[in-house]
Design a protein around this motif. Sequence first.
Motif: not given
Length: 161
Positions: A83-107
């Motif tokens: 909440e204390v960070l600036p709003d993100l623009e379209k297609d922006e993200f924080y690296f921390s949003d990706l950490i620990d995400l499950a990774v799958v192939t397109e299938a």
Amino acid sequence: MSDKPVTLAAVTGAHGVAGEVRLKLFGEGVDALKPHKRFNEGALTLVKIRSDNKGGAIARFAEVMDRTSAEQLRGTALSVSREVLPDLEKDEFYFSDLIDLAVVTEAGEPLGRVCAVENYGATDIIEIEKADGAKFMVPLTKQAVPGWDDARLTLNADFVD
């Protein structure tokens, strides 16, 4: 993802004998940390920060009085509430949003989890850890990573190591 804290830096060790710490920065440089005075849900209060002129920073926290206390912080991630960070623009993200995400192939075949996101200058790179502990890196481009959401990151099978 919206309630997950965002890590802006990590303590890499002590600096000097008076309690200052060296920081590895994950954002847009030392100026990205200056507006934030409280880290880790108020556990650390930033008193002073300056560039180390090597891409990192030197910081002093009110709760750290000497080199021994500074050394004990080695490896500590410095996070703030989203909440204390600036709003993100379209297609922006924080690296921390990706950490620990499950990774799958397109299938939909499970590959592992995102364990790190780096940038060595050309583009962002994601590091994926497989179930057997093996790791591999892929560029964070539309060709390699067609997309992700709150639950998983989809990887083009041509980039699987």
